[in-house]
Motif scaffolding. Structure first.
Motif, mmCIF file in Angstrom:
data_model
loop_
_atom_site.group_PDB
_atom_site.id
_atom_site.type_symbol
_atom_site.label_atom_id
_atom_site.label_comp_id
_atom_site.label_asym_id
_atom_site.label_seq_id
_atom_site.Cartn_x
_atom_site.Cartn_y
_atom_site.Cartn_z
ATOM 1 N N VAL A 69 -1.840 -10.958 -10.873
ATOM 2 C CA VAL A 69 -3.052 -10.828 -10.064
ATOM 3 C C VAL A 69 -2.948 -9.663 -9.091
ATOM 4 C CG1 VAL A 69 -4.433 -11.927 -8.256
ATOM 5 C CG2 VAL A 69 -3.782 -13.230 -10.284
ATOM 6 N N TYR A 70 -1.813 -9.566 -8.373
ATOM 7 C CA TYR A 70 -1.781 -8.516 -7.354
ATOM 8 C C TYR A 70 -1.157 -7.215 -7.846
ATOM 9 C CZ TYR A 70 3.200 -9.399 -6.049
ATOM 10 O OH TYR A 70 4.566 -9.519 -6.036
ATOM 11 N N TYR A 71 -0.121 -7.308 -8.687
ATOM 12 C CA TYR A 71 0.575 -6.092 -9.111
ATOM 13 C C TYR A 71 -0.202 -5.346 -10.191
ATOM 14 C CZ TYR A 71 4.853 -3.274 -9.425
ATOM 15 O OH TYR A 71 5.766 -2.253 -9.360
ATOM 16 N N LEU A 136 -10.499 -3.004 2.060
ATOM 17 C CA LEU A 136 -9.244 -2.341 1.694
ATOM 18 C C LEU A 136 -8.073 -2.944 2.460
ATOM 19 C CD1 LEU A 136 -7.539 -0.115 0.381
ATOM 20 C CD2 LEU A 136 -8.280 1.423 2.215
ATOM 21 N N LEU A 137 -8.238 -3.137 3.759
ATOM 22 C CA LEU A 137 -7.169 -3.735 4.564
ATOM 23 C C LEU A 137 -6.833 -5.141 4.066
ATOM 24 C CD1 LEU A 137 -8.356 -2.596 8.110
ATOM 25 C CD2 LEU A 137 -6.253 -1.870 6.964
ATOM 26 N N ALA A 138 -7.860 -5.891 3.691
ATOM 27 C CA ALA A 138 -7.647 -7.251 3.194
ATOM 28 C C ALA A 138 -6.860 -7.240 1.888
ATOM 29 C CB ALA A 138 -8.989 -7.949 2.999
ATOM 30 N N VAL A 139 -7.248 -6.368 0.968
ATOM 31 C CA VAL A 139 -6.582 -6.314 -0.335
ATOM 32 C C VAL A 139 -5.137 -5.845 -0.187
ATOM 33 C CG1 VAL A 139 -6.565 -5.127 -2.565
ATOM 34 C CG2 VAL A 139 -8.708 -6.036 -1.651
ATOM 35 N N LYS A 140 -4.914 -4.828 0.646
ATOM 36 C CA LYS A 140 -3.547 -4.344 0.850
ATOM 37 C C LYS A 140 -2.669 -5.426 1.473
ATOM 38 C CE LYS A 140 -2.177 -0.826 0.113
ATOM 39 N NZ LYS A 140 -1.556 -0.321 -1.155
ATOM 40 N N MET A 141 -3.232 -6.201 2.389
ATOM 41 C CA MET A 141 -2.470 -7.290 3.000
ATOM 42 C C MET A 141 -2.091 -8.327 1.952
ATOM 43 S SD MET A 141 -3.638 -9.854 6.081
ATOM 44 C CE MET A 141 -5.032 -10.428 5.104
ATOM 45 N N LEU A 142 -3.006 -8.626 1.052
ATOM 46 C CA LEU A 142 -2.733 -9.608 0.004
ATOM 47 C C LEU A 142 -1.588 -9.155 -0.892
ATOM 48 C CD1 LEU A 142 -6.377 -10.502 -1.065
ATOM 49 C CD2 LEU A 142 -4.733 -12.051 0.004
ATOM 50 N N HIS A 145 1.808 -8.784 1.299
ATOM 51 C CA HIS A 145 2.354 -9.893 2.084
ATOM 52 C C HIS A 145 2.103 -11.262 1.454
ATOM 53 C CE1 HIS A 145 3.722 -12.241 5.472
ATOM 54 N NE2 HIS A 145 2.536 -12.830 5.570
ATOM 55 N N HIS A 146 0.871 -11.740 1.482
ATOM 56 C CA HIS A 146 0.606 -13.126 1.099
ATOM 57 C C HIS A 146 1.044 -13.456 -0.326
ATOM 58 C CE1 HIS A 146 -1.897 -12.920 4.702
ATOM 59 N NE2 HIS A 146 -1.867 -14.235 4.716
ATOM 60 N N LEU A 147 0.688 -12.615 -1.274
ATOM 61 C CA LEU A 147 0.994 -12.960 -2.667
ATOM 62 C C LEU A 147 2.464 -12.740 -3.031
ATOM 63 C CD1 LEU A 147 -2.350 -11.835 -4.320
ATOM 64 C CD2 LEU A 147 -1.603 -14.135 -3.646
ATOM 65 N N PRO A 148 3.127 -11.672 -2.567
ATOM 66 C CA PRO A 148 4.575 -11.601 -2.804
ATOM 67 C C PRO A 148 5.331 -12.770 -2.172
ATOM 68 C CG PRO A 148 3.729 -9.434 -2.250
ATOM 69 C CD PRO A 148 2.607 -10.406 -2.006
ATOM 70 N N ARG A 149 4.924 -13.183 -0.956
ATOM 71 C CA ARG A 149 5.597 -14.326 -0.321
ATOM 72 C C ARG A 149 5.368 -15.594 -1.137
ATOM 73 N NH1 ARG A 149 6.240 -10.308 2.143
ATOM 74 N NH2 ARG A 149 7.610 -10.145 0.328
ATOM 75 N N VAL A 161 6.458 -5.328 -4.744
ATOM 76 C CA VAL A 161 5.283 -4.934 -3.959
ATOM 77 C C VAL A 161 4.826 -3.567 -4.448
ATOM 78 C CG1 VAL A 161 4.423 -4.335 -1.660
ATOM 79 C CG2 VAL A 161 6.011 -6.250 -1.939
ATOM 80 N N PRO A 162 3.551 -3.409 -4.786
ATOM 81 C CA PRO A 162 3.064 -2.110 -5.263
ATOM 82 C C PRO A 162 3.378 -0.987 -4.278
ATOM 83 C CG PRO A 162 1.397 -3.796 -5.598
ATOM 84 C CD PRO A 162 2.482 -4.428 -4.774
ATOM 85 N N GLY A 163 3.894 0.110 -4.817
ATOM 86 C CA GLY A 163 4.169 1.275 -3.992
ATOM 87 C C GLY A 163 5.479 1.239 -3.243
ATOM 88 N N LYS A 164 6.251 0.162 -3.405
ATOM 89 C CA LYS A 164 7.532 0.055 -2.721
ATOM 90 C C LYS A 164 8.654 -0.022 -3.751
ATOM 91 C CE LYS A 164 5.750 -2.048 1.508
ATOM 92 N NZ LYS A 164 5.902 -3.128 2.509
ATOM 93 N N PRO A 165 9.892 0.338 -3.353
ATOM 94 C CA PRO A 165 11.009 0.301 -4.299
ATOM 95 C C PRO A 165 11.146 -1.067 -4.950
ATOM 96 C CG PRO A 165 11.652 1.398 -2.271
ATOM 97 C CD PRO A 165 10.297 0.803 -2.017
#
Length: 267
Positions: A69-71, A136-142, A145-149, A161-165
């Motif tokens: 869903v998020y990635y 955009l802020l809401a989607v980036k937060m999801l 943060h919320h969905l990876p957790r 997390v998208p965009g991170k190592p």
């Protein structure tokens, strides 16, 4: 303070197309998150025995679906929304990114976005772009943060997390789930996901509940923005762009048990 300008006709067409496609993308992920929340609720209610291998598999499948869903879903929507906001800033349609929101810790941002007071009946391009920025802020937060957790509560390790190592070797469970669903990477078999404790499942449910609520808010913001921006374009052009978005919107990757209904409730 200088008055916000309007974007050019060409930029308006680009923004409208991106916003229309983002609306479809984020709405599809919202419906999937609602279905995943229902599945996890059913899992918790079943109270599986400690040695239930099927329960382990179900949690692993749920974790994999949340990553989809998020990635593989929301990240595309975030890029579309980001391009809209970038055009708005470059055109001086909005002054700048809301730095205060951008620097907030995730849990504080969650409350701030829900409490944000935007014009209930937006009429200007500036109003519309403020909605797109909030989405955009809401989607980036999801997706950061919320969905990876949530995934970490379900299968342990460190979720991608998208965009991170990529997570390190110590996070093989979540990393394996991510790689298994990435179209640009060879499937990598992960170690068997550990069983989440009842408290972890409860936390995962809470993260999904919050994600459902904020995703629904993002959809509403985008819909408002599209409605307002459409008023500044020729109706025939809006119809053409709508058809274009319908044909080419990226809706992400279907979860293992496709959604059966689109329930906007976040309860």
């Amino acid at each position: 303070m200088a008055m916000a300008r309007q974007v050019s006709k060409k930029d308006l067409e680009v923004v409208l197309t991106q916003a229309m496609m983002a609306a479809k993308n984020v709405r599809a992920q919202r419906d999937r998150l609602l279905e995943l929340h229902r599945r996890l609720q059913r899992h918790k209610a079943a109270a599986p025995a400690p040695a239930d291998a099927d329960a382990d598999a179900r949690l692993g499948e749920l974790g994999s679906d949340v990553i989809k869903v998020y990635y593989l879903g929301l990240e595309a929507g975030a890029k579309m929304l980001g391009s809209c906001v970038e055009i708005a800033v470059e055109s001086n349609a909005i002054a700048a990114i809301n730095i205060a929101f951008a620097l907030m810790p995730d849990e504080q941002l969650y409350d701030a976005l829900l409490a944000q007071r935007l014009p209930p009946r937006p009429t200007t391009q500036a109003h519309a772009f403020a909605r797109l920025e909030a989405a955009l802020l809401a989607v980036k937060m999801l997706e950061e943060h919320h969905l990876p957790r949530c995934v970490e509560c379900l299968v342990g390790g460190q979720a991608p997390v998208p965009g991170k190592p990529a997570p390190d070797a110590a996070s093989a469970d979540a990393e394996g789930l991510a790689n298994a669903d990435r179209p640009d990477a060879a499937a990598k078999k992960s170690s068997k996901p550990r069983r989440a404790a009842s408290g972890d499942v409860h936390k995962a449910l809470d993260y999904l509940r919050r994600a459902n609520k904020i995703t629904n808010l993002a959809v509403k913001h985008i819909d408002h923005a599209v409605t307002v921006l459409s008023r500044f374009a020729d109706p025939e052009e809006v119809a053409r762009l709508t058809e274009l978005a319908d044909k080419h919107a990226y809706l992400g990757v279907e979860i293992s048990q496709p959604t059966t209904s689109a329930d906007p409730s976040t309860d």
